[in-house]
Every structure is written in structure tokens, then in C-alpha cells.
Design a protein around this motif. Structure first.
Motif, PDB file in Angstrom:
ATOM      1  N   GLY A 142      97.741   2.956  15.576  1.00  0.00           N
ATOM      2  CA  GLY A 142      96.386   2.884  15.017  1.00  0.00           C
ATOM      3  C   GLY A 142      95.306   2.922  16.091  1.00  0.00           C
ATOM      4  O   GLY A 142      94.122   2.883  15.786  1.00  0.00           O
ATOM      5  N   ASN A 143      95.714   2.944  17.372  1.00  0.00           N
ATOM      6  CA  ASN A 143      94.793   2.906  18.509  1.00  0.00           C
ATOM      7  C   ASN A 143      93.812   1.746  18.375  1.00  0.00           C
ATOM      8  O   ASN A 143      92.597   1.920  18.431  1.00  0.00           O
ATOM      9  N   ASP A 144      94.378   0.591  18.169  1.00  0.00           N
ATOM     10  CA  ASP A 144      93.586  -0.585  17.872  1.00  0.00           C
ATOM     11  C   ASP A 144      94.000  -1.731  18.801  1.00  0.00           C
ATOM     12  O   ASP A 144      95.142  -1.799  19.233  1.00  0.00           O
ATOM     13  N   GLU A 145      93.074  -2.624  19.083  1.00  0.00           N
ATOM     14  CA  GLU A 145      93.364  -3.766  19.966  1.00  0.00           C
ATOM     15  C   GLU A 145      93.509  -5.034  19.121  1.00  0.00           C
ATOM     16  O   GLU A 145      92.831  -5.200  18.116  1.00  0.00           O
ATOM     17  N   LEU A 146      94.388  -5.913  19.549  1.00  0.00           N
ATOM     18  CA  LEU A 146      94.641  -7.135  18.793  1.00  0.00           C
ATOM     19  C   LEU A 146      94.715  -8.282  19.789  1.00  0.00           C
ATOM     20  O   LEU A 146      95.262  -8.101  20.884  1.00  0.00           O
ATOM     21  N   THR A 147      94.203  -9.448  19.437  1.00  0.00           N
ATOM     22  CA  THR A 147      94.315 -10.578  20.364  1.00  0.00           C
ATOM     23  C   THR A 147      95.240 -11.639  19.783  1.00  0.00           C
ATOM     24  O   THR A 147      95.239 -11.885  18.577  1.00  0.00           O
ATOM     25  N   LEU A 148      96.043 -12.254  20.661  1.00  0.00           N
ATOM     26  CA  LEU A 148      97.010 -13.271  20.237  1.00  0.00           C
ATOM     27  C   LEU A 148      96.877 -14.488  21.142  1.00  0.00           C
ATOM     28  O   LEU A 148      96.482 -14.361  22.302  1.00  0.00           O
ATOM     29  N   GLN A 149      97.271 -15.634  20.594  1.00  0.00           N
ATOM     30  CA  GLN A 149      97.244 -16.847  21.426  1.00  0.00           C
ATOM     31  C   GLN A 149      98.583 -17.562  21.332  1.00  0.00           C
ATOM     32  O   GLN A 149      98.693 -18.640  20.725  1.00  0.00           O
ATOM     33  N   PRO A 150      99.625 -16.974  21.928  1.00  0.00           N
ATOM     34  CA  PRO A 150     100.945 -17.593  21.837  1.00  0.00           C
ATOM     35  C   PRO A 150     101.044 -18.818  22.753  1.00  0.00           C
ATOM     36  O   PRO A 150     100.193 -19.012  23.625  1.00  0.00           O
ATOM     37  N   LYS A 151     102.110 -19.603  22.528  1.00  0.00           N
ATOM     38  CA  LYS A 151     102.330 -20.756  23.421  1.00  0.00           C
ATOM     39  C   LYS A 151     103.168 -20.342  24.621  1.00  0.00           C
ATOM     40  O   LYS A 151     103.188 -21.005  25.637  1.00  0.00           O
TER      41      LYS A 151
END
Ligand SMILES: Cc1cc2nc3c(=O)[nH]c(=O)nc-3n(C[C@H](O)[C@H](O)[C@H](O)COP(=O)(O)OP(=O)(O)OC[C@H]3O[C@@H](n4cnc5c(N)ncnc54)[C@H](O)[C@@H]3O)c2cc1C
Length: 525
Positions: free
Chosen positions: A241-250
Motif C-alpha cells: 500500500g506504500n504506507d507508513e505505520l507506527t508501532l510501540q512494541p515492548k
């Protein structure tokens, strides 16, 4: 019965969860553990964490099992030659894991009779002691006594598991009777058993499905790459999708194999954990050689001391492999010099069977993610595995260094235990005796001649994004040299119907696939 229905309903649900829905759900809920890399080590850890109920998300920038894990020699093996390096722990573990693979994935891993042609009797006795004191760079040819000693240890490690028969030694006369094309200079043959992984790609995929079947807490997506870090936030990029995603893993598990140091750089850390070496293979359409080896792998020492193999792969013969230090894991191809070497090496064992370039139907190369060392001889670098722990921002990062395909379960267990300790969660389930898939991979026929319905089923269920996922990894069509230009077109039609491709997308997929085949596998259709 209720459990079975739940399982089936659940499987159906997950197969139909759309990529977009999953990505959208990750925008609201971050996983506890982010695994970067969908090769066998990342996927093995994914399954284990999923079984323990840990909220886990696995990403791969490309397809599952498209890196080192797809370039292997297809052997589930203890690595008899590592005994000479004194690596008893590694060999014992790998033999144990080989036996478990044969037991837990019987449709994809089968006992493999392996024959060593032996041309000397006493030679090589000093290899191990000289290596131990560091005086040996190039071992001398292993003779019958050294090989016999190694095989006694190897059998002993199989112990009570008895999943494969013990080794046998045969003299020249018996060996030549059994293998009439064998080099008449042979003095003995030794035959022992290892495992044949029929399709590393399918086995990896099956583990992805097993992990996801544990519940919505475990999800894996191909074509998503790790792209950056900012404070406590990790950025991943959806390549489709040429999209950016942010994650906050431990916790981040860096299972990027040969790309581990690159991932660590993206996370802001300068590491040098990997000393990559390239290995290539050829697949040959040579019916005479295929008949001469029977269903045995021939595993032997070439004139230059390298251990090489001639391997039965369905109706074809696979030969390899090299072990060449490289810098850039993205830039490896099977060179003409390697092809010359492989073709020449067959004549050491089967001198009267001609092998020519015309018989090559497929070439492939990959990079071993070996631990970085100053060893001068690539063959002597350990194949053992370990976890390197670092911190970037608030996250611990576990880099999974080294390892063999064969020991993926044990390595995954080690990583999972470390992660569970960090998260404060008790282990609930052991993977030691757990079947992989149903034990009979229903969505799979390894031989060619697929039907339209089968392609539609794979498109629906098997996380296929590109045409090359289907032709190189969900099926063996490319490996076995079955592809023709019209067949690629037909597969694109069938896959495109299911994935909703328009004419432009379909043509772009065909073009992409032909380019990959030509560039990475020197297969010009
Ligand atoms: C030539 C050869 C022969 C071998 N033969 C055998 C054998 O016969 N038996 C055996 O037991 N072992 C064998 N091995 C060893 C075994 O294949 C490897 O140790 C094992 O596959 C490593 O798996 P991995 O998951 O660590 O790495 P990989 O399979 O390389 O997986 C790493 C993944 O990380 C992904 N990645 C990279 N960058 C990013 C990013 N930015 N974001 C997201 N994902 C990313 C890649 O796409 C890749 O899929 C062989 C290896 C080679 C190369």
C-alpha cells in the motif's frame, strides 16, 4: 469435536482477514513483540510466542522464506563435519532436531539416505587435533577411519529416538555393484541417514499458519519492512500500500538473518554480528545422474577439500554448494565460476556421466547469516546460534545470530524463553512434540500440474502478493524447471482472477516475475 469446529472456523476467519484490516487494527493496538524477518528463525519464534498467547506481529520486507531460508541445501542434518571442529553440542542438538522434524512434519521432511564415497583409508586423522591447536587452515582428505569415527558419534546422538537407521560401511566391490557409475577408485562407501526438507518454503509457511491459528493475538505479514525508529516508536512500511505505520512494541526480535546488522543500523545501533557467506546451487535435468544416485544424497569432499553434495530433488538433481565471504547480502548470484566448479565436481564421483550447462534448469544463491569471526576458512566458521541483546530507546532488541535450518525449533525455544522471562509470562506449551500443520499439508501438492481451483485456493489462503510468490515459493514450478512463458501467463491469469488484478497489474506481475527469474536464477524463458 467442539474444539475441532472452533479450529476450522478460526482458520477460515484468519484466511479471509484482509491485509488492510490487519494493518488498520495495528494502528490502534501495538503488539507486545515485533519480529523482523520471516525466515525460519523469525517464523519459528513467531509460532512459539503465539502458542504462549503473546501478542506478536511478524513482518518481512519480502515474502516469507525468501532469504537464507530459501537457499538452503534442503538438508535436515546434524552436520557430521562439525564434529571435526569439536562442536559436539551443536551436532547433538541438530541431530535431535532433525529427528523431531521427521516426526513432526512427516509430509515435508523425510529420512534421507546419504552416501559418502571414500577414496582414502588413514588420511585426515590429524585434522581435528591440528584444528584444535589452530595449526590447520585446509584439512587433509578424510579417510575411512575418520569418517567411521564420526558416524559412530552421529549414531550415538540419535540415541533412543531411532527415527533413522544406523550407518553402514561397504567395501569397493559392494559399492560398485550398488552404484555402477561410481568412480572405480573408490575404496569404501559409508551410508547414513539425515533428513530431506522437500520444500523449505512450504514448511515455513505452515509454521506461519500454525502461529496464526492460535488466535488474533498472533499475526504475520509479508511485504512490510522495518523502516525506522523515533524514541519509543518503530516505523514499518507497507510495501504493497506504500504506507507508513507506527508501532510501540515492548520488545523487538531482529530475525533478519544476513540483514541483521542493517536492521540494527536502522534502529540506531552499529553492530557487527554477522559474517555473511554466499552459497549457490544448481538444479539439473540429468536423468542419467538422477538414476545413478537413486534416492541417495552423495555427500563428499571435493579435490579442494570442500564438502559438496549431489542431491535427489524429485525427478531432478540438485548440486552445490559454495561458501564464499560476501559484503552485500542483496547482491549474490550464482556465478559462471561456481557453475564450472559444480559441473567439474560431479566427475570426481561419477566420472562417466556427462554434465553440461544445458541441463541446468534453475540456479539459486543465498547468504548464510554466520556469526562474525576472523576465521580464515569459511567452512570452519561455527554454524551454532546465539542471541545478542541490545537496547534501542526503551526496547530490548534480540538479534538471532547464526544457526541452521535444522535447529530452528531449539533456537526459537531459546528466544521465546528469553522473551517470556522479559515479559513476565510463564511458558504454557512446548513445541518439542508438536506436529507442524495437520501432519498432512492439505493445501499442497508438491508435484506440478496444478488446477485452477488449487491456484484460487492458494490465492485465498496463502498470503500471496506477487506472481513470483506463487511460482517460486508456494509451488515448485520454478525450482524444478517446469516454467514456460505460456505457463507463467496462465498462472498470472488464474492468480489475477482471485486477487482482482486488472490487465496492467497482470502484465506488470509477469514482467516482475520474468525479471526475477532471469536476474536471480539465470532462468530465461
Ligand atoms: C547456501 C546455503 C545452504 C544451507 N544449507 C542448509 C542445510 O542444508 N541445512 C540447514 O540446516 N541449514 C542450512 N543453511 C542455513 C540456513 O538456511 C540458515 O541458517 C537459516 O535459513 C537462517 O534463517 P533466518 O530466518 O535467520 O534468516 P533468513 O531466512 O534470511 O530470514 C531473514 C528475513 O529477514 C527479512 N528482512 C531483511 N530486511 C528486512 C527489513 N528491513 N524488514 C523486514 N524484514 C526484513 C528478509 O527478507 C528475510 O526473509 C544453509 C544456508 C545457505 C545460505
Amino acid at each position: 469435536m467442539e474444539l475441532v469446529f472452533f479450529h476450522i472456523r478460526h482458520l477460515v476467519e484468519i484466511f479471509f482477514v484482509q491485509r488492510q484490516e490487519l494493518l488498520a487494527s495495528l494502528r490502534t493496538t501495538s503488539p507486545s513483540v515485533l519480529i523482523v524477518g520471516g525466515g525460519i528463525n523469525g517464523v519459528g519464534t513467531f509460532r512459539d510466542l503465539a502458542l504462549q498467547g503473546v501478542n506478536t506481529f511478524l513482518i518481512d520486507r519480502s515474502d516469507f522464506c525468501s532469504g537464507a531460508s530459501s537457499a538452503s541445501s534442503h538438508m535436515a542434518h546434524g552436520g557430521i563435519r562439525y564434529l571435526e571442529n569439536g562442536e559436539f553440542r551443536l551436532v547433538r542438538e541438530a541431530v535431535h532436531e532433525r529427528n523431531l522434524m521427521i516426526k513432526n512434519a512427516p509430509d515435508l521432511v523425510q529420512p534421507l539416505p546419504t552416501t559418502i564415497p571414500i577414496f582414502k583409508t588413514f588420511s585426515g586423522l590429524l585434522n581435528a587435533p591440528l584444528k584444535f591447536i589452530g595449526w590447520l587452515d585446509k584439512p587433509s582428505e578424510r579417510g575411512a577411519l575418520v569418517i567411521k569415527t564420526g558416524l559412530i558419534f552421529y549414531d550415538a546422538f540419535t540415541g533412543r529416538q531411532r527415527s533413522v537407521p544406523k550407518h553402514i560401511f561397504e567395501n569397493r566391490a559392494k559399492s560398485l555393484k550398488k552404484y555402477p557409475h561410481l568412480n572405480p577408485l573408490v575404496r569404501y562407501t559409508a551410508t547414513y541417514y539425515d533428513g530431506l526438507i522437500l520444500s523449505p518454503e512450504r514448511l515455513t509457511l505452515q509454521l506461519v499458519f500454525d502461529g496464526e491459528a492460535e488466535g488474533p493475538h498472533a499475526r504475520a505479514l509479508n511485504y512490510v519492512s522495518l523502516s525506522g525508529i523515533s524514541g519509543d516508536t518503530v516505523m514499518v512500511h507497507d510495501e504493497v500500500g506504500n504506507d507508513e505505520l507506527t508501532l510501540q512494541p515492548k520488545l523487538i526480535i531482529n530475525a533478519a538473518g544476513p540483514w541483521i546488522d542493517r536492521i540494527n543500523r536502522t534502529l540506531g545501533m552499529a553492530t557487527r554480528y554477522i559474517g555473511p557467506t554466499k552459497g549457490s546451487h544448481l538444479v539439473l535435468d540429468n536423468s542419467e545422474l538422477r538414476k545413478a544416485i537413486g534416492d541417495h544424497e552423495f555427500f563428499f569432499e571435493n579435490k579442494d577439500g570442500r564438502i559438496v553434495l549431489i542431491f535427489p530433488l524429485f525427478d531432478k538433481v540438485m548440486i552445490g554448494t559454495s561458501d564464499i565471504p560476501v559484503e552485500d547480502p542483496d547482491d549474490v548470484r550464482c556465478t559462471e565460476a561456481e557453475v564450472d566448479y559444480f559441473i567439474e565436481m560431479v566427475s570426481r564421483v561419477f566420472p562417466d556421466i556427462p554434465v553440461t550447462r544445458k541441463q541446468i534448469v534453475y540456479r539459486f544463491s543465498g547468504v548464510r547469516p554466520l556469526a562474525y569471526t576472523r576465521a580464515r576458512n569459511a567452512g570452519q566458521i561455527t554454524r551454532d546460534h546465539h542471541i545478542q541483546e541490545d537496547r534501542a530507546g526503551k526496547f530490548p532488541i534480540y538479534s538471532l545470530v547464526g544457526g541452521k535450518w535444522t535447529s530452528f525449533r531449539a533456537f526459537s525455544e531459546q528466544v521465546t524463553d528469553r522473551a517470556l522471562g522479559f515479559l513476565g509470562i510463564e511458558r504454557k506449551t512446548d513445541t518439542q512434540d508438536l506436529p507442524i500443520g495437520s501432519g498432512t499439508d492439505a493445501g499442497l501438492r508438491l508435484t506440478p500440474d496444478y488446477t485452477r481451483a488449487e491456484i484460487a485456493m492458494m490465492a485465498e489462503r496463502e498470503k500471496i502478493v506477487h506472481l513470483d510468490d506463487l511460482l517460486l515459493r508456494r509451488t515448485l514450478l520454478a525450482y524444478l524447471g517446469q516454467l514456460t512463458r505460456p505457463l507463467v501467463g496462465q498462472m498470472a491469469d488464474w492468480l489475477g482472477e482471485s486477487l482482482g488484478w486488472n490487465e496492467g497489474q497482470k502484465n506488470a506481475e509477469i514482467q516482475r516475475c520474468l525479471e526475477i527469474l532471469a536476474d536471480q536464477h539465470q532462468a530465461r524463458l
